[in-house]
Design an enzyme around this catalytic site. Structure first.
Site, short mmCIF file in Angstrom:
data_model
loop_
_atom_site.label_atom_id
_atom_site.label_comp_id
_atom_site.label_asym_id
_atom_site.label_seq_id
_atom_site.Cartn_x
_atom_site.Cartn_y
_atom_site.Cartn_z
N ASP A 97 1.44 -1.05 0.20
CA ASP A 97 -0.01 0.00 0.12
C ASP A 97 0.44 1.23 -0.40
O ASP A 97 2.08 1.03 1.15
CB ASP A 97 -1.29 -0.35 1.31
CG ASP A 97 -1.61 1.55 1.12
OD1 ASP A 97 -1.26 2.36 1.82
OD2 ASP A 97 -3.23 1.31 0.85
N HIS A 107 3.95 13.20 -16.57
CA HIS A 107 4.67 14.51 -16.75
C HIS A 107 4.94 15.63 -15.53
O HIS A 107 3.65 15.09 -14.68
CB HIS A 107 3.82 14.95 -18.27
CG HIS A 107 2.52 16.03 -17.51
ND1 HIS A 107 2.36 17.38 -17.24
CD2 HIS A 107 1.81 16.01 -17.74
CE1 HIS A 107 1.82 17.91 -17.06
NE2 HIS A 107 0.71 16.36 -17.33
N ASP A 146 -2.40 18.34 -11.92
CA ASP A 146 -2.19 18.30 -13.58
C ASP A 146 -0.98 18.82 -13.73
O ASP A 146 -0.46 19.89 -12.99
CB ASP A 146 -3.16 18.75 -13.95
CG ASP A 146 -2.48 18.74 -15.74
OD1 ASP A 146 -2.86 19.75 -16.30
OD2 ASP A 146 -1.92 18.41 -16.18
N GLU A 174 4.92 18.32 -21.59
CA GLU A 174 4.07 17.16 -22.18
C GLU A 174 3.08 19.02 -22.03
O GLU A 174 2.21 18.51 -23.06
CB GLU A 174 2.51 16.95 -20.53
CG GLU A 174 1.94 15.95 -21.24
CD GLU A 174 0.71 16.89 -21.04
OE1 GLU A 174 1.00 17.63 -20.44
OE2 GLU A 174 0.19 16.49 -21.74
N GLU A 175 2.27 19.93 -22.03
CA GLU A 175 2.28 20.68 -21.87
C GLU A 175 1.98 21.68 -23.11
O GLU A 175 0.97 22.43 -23.39
CB GLU A 175 1.18 21.77 -20.72
CG GLU A 175 1.63 21.33 -18.99
CD GLU A 175 -0.21 20.79 -19.21
OE1 GLU A 175 -0.60 20.89 -20.17
OE2 GLU A 175 -0.17 20.60 -18.51
N ASP A 178 -1.74 10.76 -15.36
CA ASP A 178 -2.19 12.19 -15.66
C ASP A 178 -3.08 12.61 -14.59
O ASP A 178 -4.36 12.29 -16.07
CB ASP A 178 -1.69 12.33 -17.12
CG ASP A 178 -2.44 14.47 -17.45
OD1 ASP A 178 -1.45 14.15 -18.65
OD2 ASP A 178 -1.99 14.81 -16.85
N ASP A 198 -5.29 8.36 -3.25
CA ASP A 198 -4.93 7.68 -2.19
C ASP A 198 -5.34 6.16 -3.52
O ASP A 198 -4.56 4.88 -3.31
CB ASP A 198 -5.51 7.07 -0.72
CG ASP A 198 -5.21 6.16 -0.61
OD1 ASP A 198 -6.06 5.86 1.17
OD2 ASP A 198 -4.25 5.53 -0.93
N ASP A 238 -2.31 3.36 -4.92
CA ASP A 238 -2.48 2.26 -4.92
C ASP A 238 -2.50 0.92 -6.16
O ASP A 238 -1.70 0.40 -6.24
CB ASP A 238 -3.28 1.31 -3.61
CG ASP A 238 -3.16 2.14 -2.29
OD1 ASP A 238 -4.12 2.50 -1.65
OD2 ASP A 238 -1.55 2.31 -2.29
N1 DTR Z 1 -3.58 16.27 -21.32
C1 DTR Z 1 -4.21 16.79 -20.44
C2 DTR Z 1 -5.30 16.50 -19.23
C3 DTR Z 1 -5.86 15.73 -19.93
C4 DTR Z 1 -7.47 15.79 -20.25
N2 DTR Z 1 -7.78 14.97 -21.34
C5 DTR Z 1 -7.01 13.70 -20.71
C6 DTR Z 1 -7.65 12.70 -20.79
C7 DTR Z 1 -5.53 11.52 -20.66
C8 DTR Z 1 -4.76 12.13 -19.34
C9 DTR Z 1 -5.00 13.16 -18.88
C10 DTR Z 1 -5.95 14.20 -20.03
C11 DTR Z 1 -3.24 18.19 -19.27
O1 DTR Z 1 -3.71 18.99 -19.63
O2 DTR Z 1 -1.86 17.91 -19.18
ZN ZN Z 2 -2.49 20.28 -18.36
ZN ZN Z 3 -1.94 16.46 -17.41
#
Ligand code: DTR
Ligand code: ZN
Ligand code: ZN
Length: 317
Positions: free
Chosen positions: A43, A125, A137, A171-172, A200, A302, A306
Protein backbone atom coordinates in the site's frame (compact mmCIF):
# COMPACT_ATOMS: atom_id res chain seq x y z
CA UNK A 1 -6.07 3.00 3.35
CA UNK A 2 -6.73 -0.02 1.17
CA UNK A 3 -9.49 -2.58 1.56
CA UNK A 4 -8.26 -6.13 1.28
CA UNK A 5 -8.30 -7.62 -2.18
CA UNK A 6 -8.90 -11.26 -1.26
CA UNK A 7 -7.29 -13.88 -3.47
CA UNK A 8 -6.02 -11.26 -5.82
CA UNK A 9 -2.69 -12.98 -6.48
CA UNK A 10 -4.56 -16.10 -7.56
CA UNK A 11 -7.00 -13.99 -9.55
CA UNK A 12 -4.11 -12.22 -11.24
CA UNK A 13 -2.51 -15.52 -12.25
CA UNK A 14 -5.85 -16.73 -13.63
CA UNK A 15 -6.40 -13.42 -15.43
CA UNK A 16 -2.90 -13.55 -16.89
CA UNK A 17 -3.43 -17.09 -18.17
CA UNK A 18 -6.86 -16.24 -19.61
CA UNK A 19 -5.57 -13.10 -21.26
CA UNK A 20 -2.63 -14.97 -22.78
CA UNK A 21 -5.00 -17.54 -24.24
CA UNK A 22 -7.50 -15.01 -25.57
CA UNK A 23 -5.40 -12.12 -26.78
CA UNK A 24 -1.83 -13.35 -26.97
CA UNK A 25 -0.85 -9.77 -26.35
CA UNK A 26 -0.03 -9.56 -22.71
CA UNK A 27 1.87 -6.43 -21.85
CA UNK A 28 4.28 -7.60 -19.26
CA UNK A 29 1.83 -9.81 -17.39
CA UNK A 30 3.28 -12.96 -15.88
CA UNK A 31 3.31 -15.99 -18.21
CA UNK A 32 0.62 -18.63 -17.69
CA UNK A 33 3.06 -20.72 -15.71
CA UNK A 34 3.62 -17.88 -13.23
CA UNK A 35 3.65 -18.96 -9.60
CA UNK A 36 0.29 -18.74 -7.93
CA UNK A 37 1.45 -16.02 -5.56
CA UNK A 38 2.50 -13.09 -7.76
CA UNK A 39 4.24 -10.49 -5.62
CA UNK A 40 1.66 -8.47 -3.74
CA UNK A 41 2.05 -4.72 -4.09
CA UNK A 42 2.43 -2.76 -0.88
CA UNK A 43 0.00 0.00 0.00
CA UNK A 44 1.31 3.51 -0.79
CA UNK A 45 0.43 5.76 2.17
CA UNK A 46 -1.39 8.77 0.73
CA UNK A 47 0.48 10.95 3.25
CA UNK A 48 3.75 9.97 1.53
CA UNK A 49 2.34 10.88 -1.88
CA UNK A 50 1.02 14.19 -0.53
CA UNK A 51 4.42 15.02 0.97
CA UNK A 52 5.77 15.17 -2.59
CA UNK A 53 2.88 17.45 -3.57
CA UNK A 54 3.83 19.78 -0.73
CA UNK A 55 7.36 19.87 -2.10
CA UNK A 56 6.10 20.65 -5.60
CA UNK A 57 3.95 23.46 -4.17
CA UNK A 58 6.97 24.90 -2.32
CA UNK A 59 9.09 24.64 -5.45
CA UNK A 60 6.50 26.59 -7.45
CA UNK A 61 6.20 29.23 -4.72
CA UNK A 62 9.97 29.71 -4.70
CA UNK A 63 10.20 29.92 -8.48
CA UNK A 64 7.70 32.41 -9.83
CA UNK A 65 4.57 30.43 -8.99
CA UNK A 66 4.83 27.61 -11.51
CA UNK A 67 6.77 24.52 -12.65
CA UNK A 68 6.40 25.12 -16.38
CA UNK A 69 8.72 24.05 -19.18
CA UNK A 70 11.76 26.32 -19.50
CA UNK A 71 11.19 27.90 -16.09
CA UNK A 72 13.25 27.48 -12.92
CA UNK A 73 10.38 25.69 -11.20
CA UNK A 74 10.46 22.83 -13.67
CA UNK A 75 14.20 22.19 -13.32
CA UNK A 76 13.84 22.41 -9.52
CA UNK A 77 11.11 19.76 -9.73
CA UNK A 78 13.43 17.50 -11.73
CA UNK A 79 16.21 18.04 -9.21
CA UNK A 80 13.88 17.13 -6.31
CA UNK A 81 12.68 13.89 -7.90
CA UNK A 82 16.15 12.91 -9.10
CA UNK A 83 17.72 13.41 -5.66
CA UNK A 84 15.15 11.08 -4.08
CA UNK A 85 15.74 8.41 -6.72
CA UNK A 86 19.54 8.63 -6.60
CA UNK A 87 19.46 8.25 -2.83
CA UNK A 88 17.22 5.18 -3.22
CA UNK A 89 19.59 3.38 -5.60
CA UNK A 90 18.04 4.02 -9.00
CA UNK A 91 20.13 4.57 -12.12
CA UNK A 92 18.91 7.97 -13.27
CA UNK A 93 19.32 9.72 -16.60
CA UNK A 94 18.39 13.32 -17.45
CA UNK A 95 17.54 13.62 -21.13
CA UNK A 96 17.72 17.17 -22.51
CA UNK A 97 15.68 18.52 -25.43
CA UNK A 98 14.67 21.91 -26.75
CA UNK A 99 11.14 23.23 -27.18
CA UNK A 100 10.24 26.81 -28.01
CA UNK A 101 13.90 27.72 -27.79
CA UNK A 102 14.01 26.62 -24.17
CA UNK A 103 15.78 23.60 -22.67
CA UNK A 104 13.55 20.81 -21.39
CA UNK A 105 14.36 17.71 -19.39
CA UNK A 106 13.05 14.17 -19.12
CA UNK A 107 14.04 12.20 -16.03
CA UNK A 108 14.37 8.44 -16.49
CA UNK A 109 15.00 6.08 -13.57
CA UNK A 110 15.92 2.42 -14.03
CA UNK A 111 15.65 -0.02 -11.13
CA UNK A 112 18.68 -2.32 -11.47
CA UNK A 113 17.77 -5.94 -12.25
CA UNK A 114 15.06 -7.76 -14.10
CA UNK A 115 14.97 -8.85 -17.71
CA UNK A 116 15.96 -5.79 -19.76
CA UNK A 117 14.30 -7.39 -22.78
CA UNK A 118 10.98 -6.96 -20.98
CA UNK A 119 10.68 -3.43 -19.61
CA UNK A 120 7.63 -2.20 -17.72
CA UNK A 121 7.46 1.62 -17.63
CA UNK A 122 5.37 3.91 -15.47
CA UNK A 123 5.42 7.63 -16.24
CA UNK A 124 3.87 11.03 -15.74
CA UNK A 125 4.53 14.54 -16.89
CA UNK A 126 6.27 16.72 -14.33
CA UNK A 127 5.66 20.11 -15.92
CA UNK A 128 2.81 22.45 -15.08
CA UNK A 129 1.22 25.17 -17.14
CA UNK A 130 2.60 28.67 -16.55
CA UNK A 131 -0.53 29.79 -14.66
CA UNK A 132 0.13 27.79 -11.52
CA UNK A 133 1.81 25.08 -9.48
CA UNK A 134 0.09 22.23 -11.35
CA UNK A 135 -0.54 20.08 -8.29
CA UNK A 136 -3.30 17.90 -9.72
CA UNK A 137 -2.04 18.43 -13.27
CA UNK A 138 0.31 16.81 -12.90
CA UNK A 139 1.93 16.80 -9.52
CA UNK A 140 -0.53 14.04 -8.62
CA UNK A 141 0.75 11.60 -11.24
CA UNK A 142 4.38 12.56 -10.67
CA UNK A 143 4.12 12.14 -6.90
CA UNK A 144 2.41 8.75 -7.18
CA UNK A 145 4.97 7.44 -9.69
CA UNK A 146 7.78 8.71 -7.45
CA UNK A 147 6.32 7.08 -4.33
CA UNK A 148 5.82 3.80 -6.19
CA UNK A 149 9.46 3.88 -7.34
CA UNK A 150 10.70 4.67 -3.83
CA UNK A 151 8.57 1.79 -2.50
CA UNK A 152 10.18 -0.59 -5.01
CA UNK A 153 13.53 0.41 -3.51
CA UNK A 154 12.35 0.43 0.10
CA UNK A 155 10.99 -3.13 -0.24
CA UNK A 156 13.87 -4.20 -2.48
CA UNK A 157 11.35 -5.60 -4.93
CA UNK A 158 13.11 -7.84 -7.46
CA UNK A 159 10.67 -8.31 -10.35
CA UNK A 160 11.09 -10.70 -13.25
CA UNK A 161 10.84 -7.82 -15.70
CA UNK A 162 12.91 -4.64 -15.66
CA UNK A 163 11.28 -1.56 -14.13
CA UNK A 164 11.73 1.94 -15.53
CA UNK A 165 10.06 5.11 -14.29
CA UNK A 166 9.83 8.39 -16.16
CA UNK A 167 8.95 12.03 -15.56
CA UNK A 168 8.30 13.92 -18.78
CA UNK A 169 9.02 17.55 -19.65
CA UNK A 170 6.91 19.87 -21.79
CA UNK A 171 3.79 17.71 -21.93
CA UNK A 172 1.74 20.88 -21.80
CA UNK A 173 3.43 22.06 -25.01
CA UNK A 174 2.16 18.98 -26.84
CA UNK A 175 3.68 15.82 -25.37
CA UNK A 176 7.11 17.15 -26.35
CA UNK A 177 9.27 15.30 -23.82
CA UNK A 178 7.67 11.88 -24.14
CA UNK A 179 7.64 12.16 -27.92
CA UNK A 180 11.34 13.08 -27.87
CA UNK A 181 12.08 10.03 -25.69
CA UNK A 182 10.17 7.59 -27.92
CA UNK A 183 11.56 9.08 -31.14
CA UNK A 184 15.11 8.66 -29.83
CA UNK A 185 14.72 5.00 -28.86
CA UNK A 186 16.42 2.52 -31.17
CA UNK A 187 13.92 0.07 -32.67
CA UNK A 188 15.50 -2.64 -30.51
CA UNK A 189 15.03 -0.64 -27.32
CA UNK A 190 11.50 0.33 -28.32
CA UNK A 191 10.66 -3.37 -28.82
CA UNK A 192 11.94 -4.12 -25.33
CA UNK A 193 9.18 -2.02 -23.71
CA UNK A 194 6.43 -4.48 -22.80
CA UNK A 195 4.10 -1.79 -21.50
CA UNK A 196 3.86 1.89 -20.64
CA UNK A 197 1.54 3.06 -17.84
CA UNK A 198 0.58 6.75 -17.82
CA UNK A 199 -0.67 8.81 -14.88
CA UNK A 200 -1.86 12.34 -15.67
CA UNK A 201 -4.35 13.93 -13.23
CA UNK A 202 -5.18 11.22 -10.68
CA UNK A 203 -6.36 13.34 -7.73
CA UNK A 204 -9.08 15.58 -9.16
CA UNK A 205 -11.22 17.26 -6.47
CA UNK A 206 -14.56 16.06 -7.96
CA UNK A 207 -13.12 12.76 -9.12
CA UNK A 208 -14.15 10.18 -11.64
CA UNK A 209 -12.35 6.86 -11.93
CA UNK A 210 -11.35 6.43 -15.57
CA UNK A 211 -9.24 3.63 -17.02
CA UNK A 212 -7.59 4.03 -20.42
CA UNK A 213 -9.17 1.75 -23.01
CA UNK A 214 -5.99 0.62 -24.75
CA UNK A 215 -4.03 -2.58 -24.11
CA UNK A 216 -6.51 -5.20 -22.84
CA UNK A 217 -4.17 -6.77 -20.28
CA UNK A 218 -3.18 -3.43 -18.76
CA UNK A 219 -6.79 -2.23 -18.76
CA UNK A 220 -7.91 -5.44 -17.04
CA UNK A 221 -5.16 -5.14 -14.43
CA UNK A 222 -6.44 -1.71 -13.41
CA UNK A 223 -10.09 -2.80 -13.54
CA UNK A 224 -9.32 -5.84 -11.38
CA UNK A 225 -7.77 -3.57 -8.77
CA UNK A 226 -10.74 -1.23 -8.59
CA UNK A 227 -13.21 -4.14 -8.61
CA UNK A 228 -11.25 -5.56 -5.68
CA UNK A 229 -11.87 -2.41 -3.64
CA UNK A 230 -15.48 -2.06 -4.83
CA UNK A 231 -15.01 1.11 -6.90
CA UNK A 232 -16.75 1.39 -10.27
CA UNK A 233 -14.67 2.59 -13.23
CA UNK A 234 -15.44 4.00 -16.66
CA UNK A 235 -13.45 3.90 -19.88
CA UNK A 236 -11.43 7.07 -20.46
CA UNK A 237 -12.91 8.56 -23.63
CA UNK A 238 -11.42 12.05 -23.90
CA UNK A 239 -7.82 10.95 -23.57
CA UNK A 240 -6.83 9.64 -26.96
CA UNK A 241 -3.71 11.54 -27.91
CA UNK A 242 -4.02 13.88 -24.96
CA UNK A 243 -1.23 12.66 -22.73
CA UNK A 244 2.17 10.99 -22.71
CA UNK A 245 0.94 7.49 -23.52
CA UNK A 246 0.19 8.69 -27.06
CA UNK A 247 3.76 8.59 -28.46
CA UNK A 248 4.23 5.10 -27.00
CA UNK A 249 0.93 3.93 -28.49
CA UNK A 250 1.89 5.37 -31.89
CA UNK A 251 5.13 3.40 -31.69
CA UNK A 252 3.26 0.16 -31.04
CA UNK A 253 3.95 -0.12 -27.32
CA UNK A 254 1.05 -1.50 -25.23
CA UNK A 255 -0.25 1.36 -23.06
CA UNK A 256 -2.67 2.02 -20.25
CA UNK A 257 -3.32 4.49 -17.52
CA UNK A 258 -5.62 6.19 -15.05
CA UNK A 259 -7.36 9.56 -14.98
CA UNK A 260 -9.75 11.35 -12.59
CA UNK A 261 -11.02 14.01 -15.00
CA UNK A 262 -10.33 17.58 -16.06
CA UNK A 263 -12.69 20.29 -17.27
CA UNK A 264 -15.65 18.12 -18.29
CA UNK A 265 -18.62 18.18 -15.90
CA UNK A 266 -19.53 15.14 -13.82
CA UNK A 267 -22.98 13.79 -14.68
CA UNK A 268 -25.75 12.85 -12.27
CA UNK A 269 -25.29 9.21 -13.25
CA UNK A 270 -21.61 9.42 -12.36
CA UNK A 271 -22.46 10.99 -9.00
CA UNK A 272 -24.52 7.89 -8.15
CA UNK A 273 -21.34 5.81 -8.67
CA UNK A 274 -18.72 8.08 -7.22
CA UNK A 275 -20.36 10.81 -5.17
CA UNK A 276 -19.29 14.39 -5.70
CA UNK A 277 -21.15 17.18 -7.48
CA UNK A 278 -23.17 16.82 -10.67
CA UNK A 279 -22.82 19.54 -13.26
CA UNK A 280 -19.43 20.56 -11.83
CA UNK A 281 -16.09 19.90 -13.53
CA UNK A 282 -14.02 17.00 -12.28
CA UNK A 283 -11.30 19.62 -11.74
CA UNK A 284 -12.53 23.25 -11.65
CA UNK A 285 -8.93 24.42 -11.35
CA UNK A 286 -7.68 22.69 -14.48
CA UNK A 287 -4.84 24.80 -15.92
CA UNK A 288 -5.57 27.52 -13.37
CA UNK A 289 -3.69 29.19 -10.55
CA UNK A 290 -5.97 27.41 -8.05
CA UNK A 291 -4.45 24.03 -8.94
CA UNK A 292 -2.70 23.88 -5.57
CA UNK A 293 -2.40 21.31 -2.79
CA UNK A 294 -5.98 22.29 -1.87
CA UNK A 295 -7.11 21.03 -5.26
CA UNK A 296 -6.69 17.33 -4.45
CA UNK A 297 -9.21 14.67 -3.38
CA UNK A 298 -7.21 12.49 -0.98
CA UNK A 299 -9.36 9.39 -1.51
CA UNK A 300 -8.92 9.56 -5.28
CA UNK A 301 -5.18 10.14 -4.94
CA UNK A 302 -4.90 7.25 -2.49
CA UNK A 303 -6.91 4.80 -4.61
CA UNK A 304 -5.07 5.68 -7.83
CA UNK A 305 -1.66 5.53 -6.17
CA UNK A 306 -2.44 2.05 -4.85
CA UNK A 307 -3.82 1.01 -8.25
CA UNK A 308 -0.56 2.24 -9.81
CA UNK A 309 1.49 0.14 -7.41
CA UNK A 310 -0.76 -2.89 -7.95
CA UNK A 311 -0.31 -2.66 -11.73
CA UNK A 312 3.47 -2.16 -11.54
CA UNK A 313 3.87 -5.20 -9.30
CA UNK A 314 1.42 -7.40 -11.25
CA UNK A 315 2.74 -6.56 -14.73
CA UNK A 316 6.42 -6.90 -13.76
CA UNK A 317 6.26 -10.01 -11.60
N1 DTR B 1 -3.82 16.72 -21.53
C1 DTR B 1 -3.74 16.63 -20.09
C2 DTR B 1 -5.07 16.56 -19.41
C3 DTR B 1 -6.01 15.61 -20.03
C4 DTR B 1 -7.13 15.96 -20.68
N2 DTR B 1 -7.78 14.80 -21.04
C5 DTR B 1 -7.05 13.74 -20.64
C6 DTR B 1 -7.28 12.38 -20.77
C7 DTR B 1 -6.33 11.51 -20.25
C8 DTR B 1 -5.20 11.99 -19.63
C9 DTR B 1 -4.98 13.37 -19.49
C10 DTR B 1 -5.93 14.23 -20.00
C11 DTR B 1 -3.01 17.82 -19.54
O1 DTR B 1 -3.56 18.91 -19.60
O2 DTR B 1 -1.91 17.62 -19.02
ZN1 ZN C 1 -2.44 20.05 -18.35
ZN1 ZN D 1 -1.51 16.70 -17.39
Amino acid sequence: MKLSVPGRATAAAVVAAATLLTTGSIAGAAPASAPETAAAAPDLPVASVKAHLTQFQSIAAANGGNRAHGRAGYKASVDYVKAKLDAAGFTTTVQQFTSGGLTGYNLIADWPGGDTNQVIMAGSHLDSVASGAGINDNGSGSAAVLEAALTVARTNYQPTKHLRFAWWGAEERGLVGSRYYVNNLSSANRARISGYLNFDMIGSPNPGYFVYDDDPAIEKTFKDYFAGIGVATEIETEGDGRSDHAPFKSAGVPVGGLFTGASRAKTAAQVTKWGGTAGQAFDRCYHSSCDTTSNINDTALDRNSDALAYAVWELSS
